[in-house]
Design an enzyme around this catalytic site. Structure first.
Site, short mmCIF file in Angstrom:
data_model
loop_
_atom_site.label_atom_id
_atom_site.label_comp_id
_atom_site.label_asym_id
_atom_site.label_seq_id
_atom_site.Cartn_x
_atom_site.Cartn_y
_atom_site.Cartn_z
N CYS A 2 0.84 -1.18 0.00
CA CYS A 2 0.00 0.00 0.00
C CYS A 2 0.89 1.24 0.00
CB CYS A 2 -0.94 0.10 1.20
SG CYS A 2 -2.10 -1.25 1.31
N ARG A 27 3.80 -0.28 -4.85
CA ARG A 27 3.52 -0.85 -3.53
C ARG A 27 2.19 -1.60 -3.47
NH1 ARG A 27 6.87 1.51 0.29
NH2 ARG A 27 5.52 0.77 1.93
N TRP A 73 -2.81 -2.63 -1.67
CA TRP A 73 -2.53 -4.06 -1.86
C TRP A 73 -3.37 -4.76 -0.80
CZ3 TRP A 73 -0.64 -8.32 0.77
CH2 TRP A 73 -0.22 -9.40 -0.01
N ASN A 99 -1.55 1.89 5.81
CA ASN A 99 -0.71 0.83 5.26
C ASN A 99 -0.28 -0.04 6.44
OD1 ASN A 99 1.32 -0.71 4.05
ND2 ASN A 99 2.84 0.93 4.21
N GLY A 100 -0.55 -1.34 6.35
CA GLY A 100 -0.19 -2.23 7.45
C GLY A 100 -1.35 -3.13 7.80
N GLU A 485 17.25 -17.50 -8.82
CA GLU A 485 16.84 -16.14 -9.16
C GLU A 485 16.21 -16.09 -10.56
OE1 GLU A 485 16.25 -13.60 -7.67
OE2 GLU A 485 16.41 -11.92 -9.05
N LYS A 489 12.38 -14.85 -11.32
CA LYS A 489 12.06 -13.75 -12.25
C LYS A 489 10.99 -14.18 -13.24
CE LYS A 489 13.26 -11.10 -10.58
NZ LYS A 489 14.04 -11.03 -9.39
N GLU A 492 7.50 -14.64 -11.52
CA GLU A 492 6.89 -13.38 -11.08
C GLU A 492 6.19 -12.63 -12.19
OE1 GLU A 492 8.88 -10.65 -7.94
OE2 GLU A 492 10.47 -11.42 -9.21
N HIS A 508 17.75 -36.44 -8.71
CA HIS A 508 17.04 -36.91 -7.52
C HIS A 508 15.55 -36.59 -7.59
CE1 HIS A 508 20.82 -38.03 -5.69
NE2 HIS A 508 21.30 -36.84 -6.05
N LYS A 607 5.91 -4.42 -4.38
CA LYS A 607 7.36 -4.28 -4.29
C LYS A 607 7.85 -4.42 -2.86
CE LYS A 607 11.34 -3.07 -6.09
NZ LYS A 607 11.95 -4.16 -6.86
C1 AGP Z 1 11.95 -9.97 -6.27
O1 AGP Z 1 11.86 -9.90 -7.64
C2 AGP Z 1 10.68 -9.98 -5.55
N1 AGP Z 1 9.82 -8.92 -5.92
C3 AGP Z 1 10.72 -10.30 -4.08
O2 AGP Z 1 11.08 -11.65 -3.99
C4 AGP Z 1 11.65 -9.49 -3.17
O3 AGP Z 1 12.99 -9.74 -3.48
C5 AGP Z 1 11.35 -9.81 -1.70
O4 AGP Z 1 10.03 -9.46 -1.41
C6 AGP Z 1 12.29 -9.15 -0.75
O5 AGP Z 1 12.18 -7.76 -0.79
P1 AGP Z 1 13.25 -6.82 -0.14
O6 AGP Z 1 14.55 -7.07 -0.83
O7 AGP Z 1 12.73 -5.44 -0.38
O8 AGP Z 1 13.34 -7.16 1.31
#
Ligand code: AGP
Length: 612
Positions: A2, A27, A73, A99-100, A485, A489, A492, A508, A607
């Site tokens: 948010c 956000r 969000w 927010n929270g 990673e 990507k 996501e 395995h 984010k």
């Molecule tokens: C990464 O592409 C993601 N959006 C997510 O996994 C992110 O890295 C994770 O939420 C951690 O966020 P931060 O680095 O702001 O703590």
């Protein structure tokens, strides 16, 4: 999660608020709303994005020099018009954005309902605004006191901004666990979840601390009190932020722009830490705690998502170069499993946003057990950076795309510097090896630049895999976290199922998935286990899997076995994640573009994950 924005001053609030929401849309983007205050409160809110809100308010009265705005969000209650913020009290006189999460909202709601108060939404936020109004009426106190009294009943995390019809010259904000920045202009105040909506109006900011309330009265100075009514002197800081970072600058998406910014963001993260002769590394945060670092019994990284993957590279680097045992923990697990941590431990929180709720809570737990808590954050002034005993910033600049790219390489760069610097001090590295690695690190920005030239080739190959349903990513050693990673990507932003594995683990279990339809991305640059990776590729080919390989320029063996090949420049194996991740970021980006996905704002994600 948010985004919240507020304004009080002499300008029209709406344009400032809406531009602020656009900056904070990373956000959350389930719904958006604004409340403007002059004679009364004008409330406009709608499901969807900030653009939908702009459409909705067309031809409506948007005048007012005080206002609050929100991009959501969803946590409590589905994303719809009613659950969108701002929320009004029963009388309609008080409006709040939040927010929270208010954890005891259901108990409070039941109590208020029994007192005859009617609710219209399913949100925890509405409980808060109703509680504030109820307390104000019952206790016959001013709004600030009502906010203090109401917040002292609340369990959970919040950043809130409040306006009241009864006092149009007042804006009140409070925080606990969720970020809030106050911008101080000429006879005006700005408020936001981060500094990006504020920076074009003023560079003077105050980051609120937990349980602090900012009282902004038109024509008066900023006043800060705690929930327990303790007066605090505002600590004004100067913002250093490049406005260009907040624009797409000709790129189709922030993600692509941020991928292409990596030569610069890596260089910026090295700058000032490696001296001109390249024979010494100094990192301010570590100098202050050098003794503790050199004598540490163990280093534990706590992080989430991409930051966890960077920390995993950090584990390999520190164990190999500094010879200190390292653990890498998911912050969300660490915080609830009573970990064994004591005064001899160093706990390092890695986070782009510096606001991830699980990481913050895990840090607090580590602190309570006596560990030295260090942070590696990208956002200056963020909660994690402020909660740590010391720390280092990555200098990646604001990252707007929800999929983290330049933050990852900046984190790995800082971790590499940290490992090299400590190894030099501890005497666990020879001068030759140190000189070699430092020279290689210095060349990484240029090599990333060179790697980015394969962008068009990656785009072409992405077309072949646009409709694949699954992907496997394999890597070994330093490139195992890169495989994780790469898979993250793709998941996501393209919503294709993908899994990252250590290449040798394939036999395995995951090998059962391989058939002629399964693309397998193998990260196979020069390394001590190159031959082993070659064997893994043979195993995939024997089962007719489609191999997309990342290889070092000039490679013939893996290139000969693979269906598609991306060549990257040579570097030392220890630094190879900084290069080999680039084609994977581009692959995820182009596949998602071909699938017509929302690149910068993928569904269900935000984010900055400020809730558990
Ligand atoms: C990464 O592409 C993601 N959006 C997510 O996994 C992110 O890295 C994770 O939420 C951690 O966020 P931060 O680095 O702001 O703590």
């Amino acid at each position: 999660m948010c985004g919240i924005v507020g304004y009080i001053g002499s300008k029209q609030a709406y344009p400032i608020l809406i531009n602020g929401l656009k900056r904070l849309e990373y956000r959350g983007y389930d719904s958006a709303g604004v409340a403007l205050l002059d004679d009364g409160i004008k409330l406009y809110k709608t499901k969807g994005k900030v653009a939908d809100l702009e459409e909705y308010v067309k031809n409506k009265d948007i005048t007012g020099t005080t206002g609050i705005a929100h991009t959501r969000w969803a946590t409590h209650g589905e994303p719809n018009n009613v659950n969108a913020h701002p929320h009004l009290s029963e009388s309609g006189d008080i409006a709040v954005i939040h927010n929270g999460i208010i954890e005891n909202y259901d108990i409070l709601k039941e109590k208020l309902k029994k007192l005859g108060i009617k609710f219209v939404s399913q949100t925890d936020t509405e409980v808060l605004v109703q509680l504030i109004e109820y307390v104000q009426k019952m206790e016959k106190v001013d709004l600030v006191t009502a906010v203090q009294l109401a917040l002292s009943q609340v369990i959970g995390a919040y950043a809130i901004v409040i306006i009241s019809k009864a006092d149009p010259d007042l804006l009140i904000a409070a925080r606990k666990g969720s970020p809030l920045v106050v911008g101080i202009g000429e006879d005006e105040f700005f408020l936001a979840s981060d500094a990006s909506p504020i920076v074009e109006y003023t560079r003077e900011v105050v980051y609120l601390d937990d349980e602090e309330i900012a009282i902004m009265r038109r024509g008066e100075k900023l006043q800060i009190k705690t929930i327990r009514n303790q007066e605090k002197t505002p600590f004004v800081e100067k913002l250093e932020m490049d406005l260009n970072h907040l624009e797409k600058e000709g790129f189709d998406h922030f993600m692509l722009k941020e991928i292409f910014e990596q030569p610069k963001s890596i260089r910026d993260s090295i700058r000032g830490r490696l001296n001109l002769n390249k024979d010494r590394i100094s990192m301010a945060g570590i100098i202050d705690f050098e003794k503790e670092f050199l004598n540490a019994g163990r280093i534990t990284f706590i992080a989430a998502g991409t930051s966890w993957h960077a920390a995993k590279v950090g584990e390999y680097l520190i164990e190999e170069l500094v010879r200190i045992p390292v653990e890498v923990e998911y912050a969300s697990e660490f915080r609830y499993r009573n970990p064994i941590i004591d005064k001899t431990d160093i706990v390092i929180a890695v986070s782009q946003s510096g606001e991830t709720a699980d990481t913050l809570a895990a840090m607090q737990l580590a602190k309570s057990k006596g560990a030295l808590v260090y942070s590696i954050c990208n956002v200056v002034g963020s909660s994690i950076a402020r909660a740590a005993d010391a720390g280092s910033y990555t200098h990646a600049g604001p990252e707007i795309g929800v999929a983290s790219t330049k933050a990852f390489t900046a984190q790995v760069t800082v971790l590499t510097l940290m490992a090299l610097g400590l190894a030099q001090k501890k005497g666990t590295i020879t001068k030759e090896r140190f000189d070699h690695l430092v020279n290689e690190l210095d060349m990484i920005p240029a090599k990333v630049e060179e790697t980015l030239k394969i962008s068009e080739q990656v785009k072409e190959i992405s077309k072949i895999f646009t409709y694949s349903r699954n992907f496997l990513y394999l890597g070994r050693g330093y490139n195992f976290p890169v495989a994780l990673e790469g898979a993250l990507k793709l998941k996501e932003i393209s919503y294709i199922h993908a899994e990252g594995y250590p290449a040798a683990e394939m036999k395995h279990g995951p090998i059962a998935l391989i058939d002629k339809k399964m693309p397998v991305v193998v990260i196979a640059p020069d390394s001590v286990i190159y031959d082993k990776v070659v064997s893994n590729i043979q195993e995939i080919k024997a089962r007719k899997g489609k191999v997309i390989a990342i290889v070092t320029k000039g490679d013939t063996v893996v290139a000969g076995l693979s269906d598609y090949v991306f060549e990257v420049p040579h570097t030392d194996e220890l630094l190879s994640p900084l290069i080999s991740v680039i084609p994977l970021q581009l692959l995820a980006y182009y596949v998602a573009v071909m699938r017509d996905c929302e690149i910068d704002q993928p569904r269900n994600l935000a984010k900055s994950v400020t809730v558990e």
